[in-house]
Design an enzyme around this catalytic site. Sequence first.
Site, mmCIF file in Angstrom:
data_model
loop_
_atom_site.group_PDB
_atom_site.id
_atom_site.type_symbol
_atom_site.label_atom_id
_atom_site.label_comp_id
_atom_site.label_asym_id
_atom_site.label_seq_id
_atom_site.Cartn_x
_atom_site.Cartn_y
_atom_site.Cartn_z
ATOM 1 N N GLU A 151 0.834 -1.194 0.000
ATOM 2 C CA GLU A 151 0.000 0.000 0.000
ATOM 3 C C GLU A 151 0.877 1.255 0.000
ATOM 4 O O GLU A 151 1.704 1.438 0.890
ATOM 5 C CB GLU A 151 -0.915 -0.024 1.226
ATOM 6 N N GLU B 249 -4.054 -6.725 2.892
ATOM 7 C CA GLU B 249 -2.830 -7.310 3.442
ATOM 8 C C GLU B 249 -2.716 -8.811 3.207
ATOM 9 O O GLU B 249 -1.615 -9.336 2.975
ATOM 10 C CB GLU B 249 -2.732 -7.010 4.944
ATOM 11 N N GLN C 49 1.840 -1.968 5.703
ATOM 12 C CA GLN C 49 2.124 -0.566 5.999
ATOM 13 C C GLN C 49 2.454 -0.331 7.471
ATOM 14 O O GLN C 49 3.404 0.373 7.801
ATOM 15 C CB GLN C 49 0.942 0.305 5.573
ATOM 16 N N ASP D 242 0.485 -3.204 13.056
ATOM 17 C CA ASP D 242 -0.849 -3.586 13.529
ATOM 18 C C ASP D 242 -1.630 -4.332 12.444
ATOM 19 O O ASP D 242 -2.463 -5.183 12.748
ATOM 20 C CB ASP D 242 -1.646 -2.334 13.925
ATOM 21 N N TYR D 243 -1.384 -3.983 11.185
ATOM 22 C CA TYR D 243 -2.150 -4.582 10.085
ATOM 23 C C TYR D 243 -1.672 -5.990 9.727
ATOM 24 O O TYR D 243 -2.284 -6.663 8.892
ATOM 25 C CB TYR D 243 -2.060 -3.710 8.831
ATOM 26 N N HIS E 51 -1.985 2.251 15.675
ATOM 27 C CA HIS E 51 -0.729 2.485 14.952
ATOM 28 C C HIS E 51 0.489 2.395 15.858
ATOM 29 O O HIS E 51 1.535 2.937 15.542
ATOM 30 C CB HIS E 51 -0.739 3.874 14.286
#
Length: 793
Positions: free
Chosen positions: A494, A525, A547, A550-551, A592
């Site tokens: 991303e 993701e 990115q 956390d993702y 984040h």
Amino acid sequence: MENDLLASEKLSFDRFRNEVLRDYQMACESREASLTGRKEVLTGKAKFGIFGDGKEVAQIAAAKFFRNGDFLAGYYRDQTFVFASRQATVEQFFAQLYANPDQAHDPFSKGRQMNSHFATPNVTPDGEWVDLANRKNISSNIAPTAGQMPRALGLAFASKVFRNVEQLHSFPELSDRGNEICFCTIGDASTSEGHFWEAVNAVGVLQVPLAIFVWDDGYGISVPKKYQTTKGSISEVLKGFQKKDGTNGLDIYKLKGWDYAGMIEVLEVAIQKIRDTHTPAIFHVEEITQPQGHSTSGSHERYKSPERLEWEREFDCIRKFREWILANDLSSEEELNDIEIKAKELVRESKNRAWSTYQEPIKQQVSRVVELISSLSSSLPDKAEALLALANKLQSNKEPMRRDVMHTLHQALLLAGNHDAAFWLRDYYQELKATNAELYNSDLYTTGPKSALKVEAVPAHYEAEASMLNGYEILNRYFDQLFTTNPKVIAFGEDVGFIGDVNQGFAGLQAKHGDQRISDTGIRELTIMGQGIGAALRGLRPIAEIQYLDYLLYGLQPLSDDVATLQYRTGGIQSCPLIVRTRGHRLEGIWHSGSPMGMIVNSLRGMYVCVPRNMVQAIGMYNTLLESNDPALMIECLNGYRLKEKLPTNLLEYKVALGMPEVIREGNDITLVSYGSTLRIVMEAAEVLAKLGVSCEVVDIQTLLPFDLGHKILESLKKTNRILFVDEDVPGGAAAYMFNKVMEEQGGYRWLDVAPRTLTAKAHRPAYASDGDYFSKPNTEDVIDVVREMMAE
């Protein structure tokens, strides 16, 4: 001329007829393998069975167009496809069913995966890439429903890269300029998984050569498809994805799973279009039956009506195939009967050979154990009766397993105690433990010349007046040099392409190196990980970006179930040198600022986890990984991109040894262990503590996986006799992992003068803003206070 034409027509007809009959024989052999396999499970010889019966004709039709260079990304019902493409034998199928750990007999998984989990090598034992373009390839099957979809996307995506990046045309052993297709198979019920939908969307956007075969047998175990899929038809639901002139998307075809001629007619044209144009397609193969139900764990008679069961008998694909052959005068009843008899004979013989080769080494062990126990009993008359009872019980076991041998040995050794007469029994027990460890516990990581742990460290070199640049600027210069010198490296994620990632590590590099090598993706993701997995399996060196850390949760399943297990579940015949790049640690806010390192470490055994404290150190780790075949997760410090660092002169040569901590501040009173952004907090505290008369030694672990292979932390502890592990994960997370490694595995408890401590973040996610960071995660004052408490003990 007329005679020549007639002869040519007859030759053509004979070839066609022979091919049809070979296909019929293959269908019969595969069906008999399924029927026999179920019996082997129900009689106790095998643990569990799940088979491809009912899909034989459809898979034979599809396999006709599976060419050298192509890949199969499938699941556990692909046996006929693999038999038909000559990538497995029936004997190997049964060897895997019996879990034979000898790779000579189960070359796909060394007995580590259940039946019908096939794989072909993508690397040699030395870790060099095999000639993928000139062989048919199978990426190791996995059982998680729809788990094959992300990887299938990546395998097809690699063809697009190979076709469009001119520098890659110089690697003909990896690809014939992108003319390869990925064949992906999936059960209809599994299309309900989010993996399927995310992958289909990504495939339609990317326009990559993926052929998705949906086997529709009407059920997901016991649940009919009307409860699985809107409108009860996956092809109806997908109509919005249908590609039209001037749009992207997919082609959609509906086929009947028993219609041999009809399927071949459609597939011949459709598969060639995929190969030529890279337009993906979905083949919805309907009216598939499942003669034995879902698996050996239950009976489909419990949930299918008598009418449905009768329909399945009538529309069984082999029965319909037989009817078609006879209706077209391609064979006689007698000839087909003979084929069916021969198929049964072949399967029976293959099954017997597989069972014999599985049992023979175990029976040899049994004989040896019985001999040793019998000999021992004569030296221990008071234990003789009990020892001989053990030997007799083992010897009378008609179908012994390796665990039976080890259990008997262990019991005998307990009876013998420390008696000298048990020497040879103890010796054999240790020998078998080592043998079984190799059979069942090896290959988690690359161990040959391409192991990341065998890459030697090269220190960073600096000019006398080295430039001080922001961390992201140093990364940017490194990536520029890397992409200039290594055409196999690609990056995507991303915002990675046009704007050069959110922290500018790739700024300006897409314009220089092309949008096929540095590209943007959607917010997806899971399939970003899939793109990376497939590209890595095909010999490229992808850097797939998540990115923010956390993702990673969105993409964790394919990393945990597919990448991390790949070396192990294939017995080392497949490597996936994927680098997942992300960023995390200390930033304000619940979404984040994640540092779920305990979760990562415990779900990604089989990958390496790098936690560099700055960007220069990250570059050294990238270089190490790019020389190896091991997959890794690189977690850069989110708040470190604009911190000044010295620019090394040897960006491409500099390498950091994985698993080797670095002492970044020497001291004598206490050892402080941490990594990543938290090290800055620890170093600030160490400065304050020095003024208070406390000398802190600060150790940067550098990598969580592997962890401190040289016991550097233990050496520090021997000097200071006090240790504090500081981490921003939740309590019991990575700090507990480090504690276990040093205290238990390294025996650090022997050197303690005071109780060791861990200092972690709170159990909750960090609150927003700078105060949230301060009160949610360890701060400088926390470190100072804990160290002072320990010094006062």
